[in-house]
Design an enzyme around this catalytic site. Structure first.
Site, mmCIF file in Angstrom:
data_model
loop_
_atom_site.group_PDB
_atom_site.id
_atom_site.type_symbol
_atom_site.label_atom_id
_atom_site.label_comp_id
_atom_site.label_asym_id
_atom_site.label_seq_id
_atom_site.Cartn_x
_atom_site.Cartn_y
_atom_site.Cartn_z
ATOM 1 C CB CYS A 54 54.957 48.077 34.887
ATOM 2 S SG CYS A 54 54.429 46.315 35.270
ATOM 3 C CB CYS A 58 50.689 44.340 29.303
ATOM 4 S SG CYS A 58 51.016 43.400 30.668
ATOM 5 C CB CYS A 61 49.928 48.249 29.829
ATOM 6 S SG CYS A 61 49.683 49.175 31.217
ATOM 7 C CB CYS A 98 39.089 49.126 41.924
ATOM 8 S SG CYS A 98 37.514 48.581 41.740
ATOM 9 C CB CYS A 129 38.496 45.973 44.191
ATOM 10 S SG CYS A 129 39.345 45.275 42.611
ATOM 11 C CB CYS A 189 37.589 41.376 39.943
ATOM 12 S SG CYS A 189 37.398 42.689 38.497
ATOM 13 N NE ARG A 261 33.722 47.162 37.314
ATOM 14 C CZ ARG A 261 34.135 46.112 38.096
ATOM 15 N NH1 ARG A 261 35.305 45.882 37.541
ATOM 16 N NH2 ARG A 261 33.737 45.894 38.926
#
Ligand code: SAM
Ligand code: DTB
Ligand code: SF4
Length: 336
Positions: A54, A58, A61, A98, A129, A189, A261
């Site tokens: 990616c 972040c 991550c 998801c 999702c 979400c 959640r």
């Protein structure tokens, strides 16, 4: 007076965090029972449909190309493999599937494949999702038309702490994405991560940003940082587990009708801590041995935990009474 507010000040939310633990839990549990069956927990299963490489940075991550983790990169999965995984999740007891992709934003040639995945997963009778990063143009409407129920896009932390964690997209970018999704009529979400070295004031700021959105996100994932070797946040000092429970409880109080959640990080929690999170108002989990790339408790362990606590997977009807109408749901009668 309604419990649903969009004018939370930092002082209001800070005062909730400062309550004696028992008082905070009592308040959260009382509100929880006005809006939800207290023994029902919504169950979602995650699948990483495109893994690693990616371009974003972040700091938490494992999938960022900028961090040297041991993760194996995988291109966008084939439709049949996704449908097979979704069917297995449904048969194991999940009600929502998801699909997550390690993208800054989806390219058109990939996006059309994701639309097919949404259609086919929906056709299995599952809620759908996706989390694909930022969206452009008519992508939110096309996802909605394909049968998308929820779009996951987290604010992650407070506006002030955000720049310590991510530099390649702004807080405003994230708010804009949420606005696009909301406008297309897709359920939002959105939540965040705690245990990233932030101060309590940042947890207050995250919950304020979520609770003061024009509509509360229908689903609010609270992740406890999963530390992955090679990411900048590996080695961050752990958070007091009671502070994690407080974060769940305050989320429940400030967003009474949203499903909260208990998300990433359960693999490192014992059953007693998870039970406290449910008592504090968490009413959803990720279920299945993997999150996106890291471990989640084994499905048998979660089934045993549900059994010991008398929890049941939420029925779609119960969810739709609270979810999708977070700002409009009428409180249900107190239940026991
Ligand atoms: N790439 C897309 C994006 O960031 O919008 C979607 C996938 S991304 C992995 C989804 C969310 O997972 C992130 O926003 C973050 O909140 C959460 N996440 C990622 N790594 C995590 C970790 N190590 N611990 C806890 N949560 C994590
Ligand atoms: C969310 O808030 N948590 C999930 C989901 N949304 C996409 C992701 C957790 C990822 C944990 C790290 C990993 O497994 O890669
Ligand atoms: Fe990429 Fe999403 Fe990971 Fe950020 S959280 S590096 S955008 S996959």
């Amino acid at each position: 007076m309604t419990d649903i507010r969009h004018d939370w000040s930092r002082a209001d939310i800070g005062a909730l965090f400062d309550l004696p633990f028992n008082d905070l839990i009592h308040r959260a549990q009382t509100i929880h029972r006005r809006y939800f069956d207290p023994n029902a927990v919504q169950v979602s299963t995650l699948l990483s449909i495109k893994t690693g490489a990616c371009p974003e940075d972040c700091g938490y991550c494992p999938q960022s190309a900028r961090h040297d983790t041991e993760l194996k990169h995988e291109p966008l999965m084939a439709l049949e493999a996704v449908v097979t995984a979704a069917r297995a999740a449904r048969d194991a007891g999940a009600s929502r599937f998801c699909m997550g992709a390690a993208w800054r934003n989806p390219r058109e040639k990939d996006f059309v494949h994701v639309l097919d995945m949404v259609r086919e997963v929906k056709a299995l009778g599952l809620e759908t999702c996706v989390t694909l990063g930022m969206l452009h143009g008519d992508q939110p409407e096309r996802l909605k038309s394909a049968g998308l129920d929820y779009y996951n896009h987290n604010l992650d932390t407070s506006p002030e702490y955000y720049g310590q964690v991510i530099t390649t997209r702004t807080y405003q970018d994230r708010l804009d994405t949420l606005e696009q999704v909301r406008s297309a009529g897709v359920n939002v979400c959105s939540g965040g991560i705690v245990g990233m070295g932030e101060a309590r004031e940042d947890r207050v700021g995250l919950l304020q940003a979520l609770a003061n959105l024009p509509e509360h996100p229908q689903s609010v994932p609270i992740n406890y940082l999963v530390q992955v070797a090679g990411t900048p946040l590996a080695g961050t000092a752990g958070l007091d587990p009671f502070e994690f429970v407080r974060t769940i409880a305050v989320a429940r109080v400030v967003m009474p009708a949203s499903v909260v959640r208990l998300s990433a990080g359960r693999e490192g929690m014992d059953d007693a801590l998870q039970a406290l999170c449910f008592l504090a108002g968490a009413n959803s989990i990720f279920y299945g041995d993997k999150l996106l790339t890291t471990d989640n408790p084994a499905a048998e362990r979660d089934r045993a935990l549900f059994g010991r606590l008398g929890l049941t997977p939420a029925e779609p009807e119960q969810r739709s009474a609270g979810v999708g109408t977070a700002d409009r749901a009428a409180p249900v009668a107190a239940n026991g």
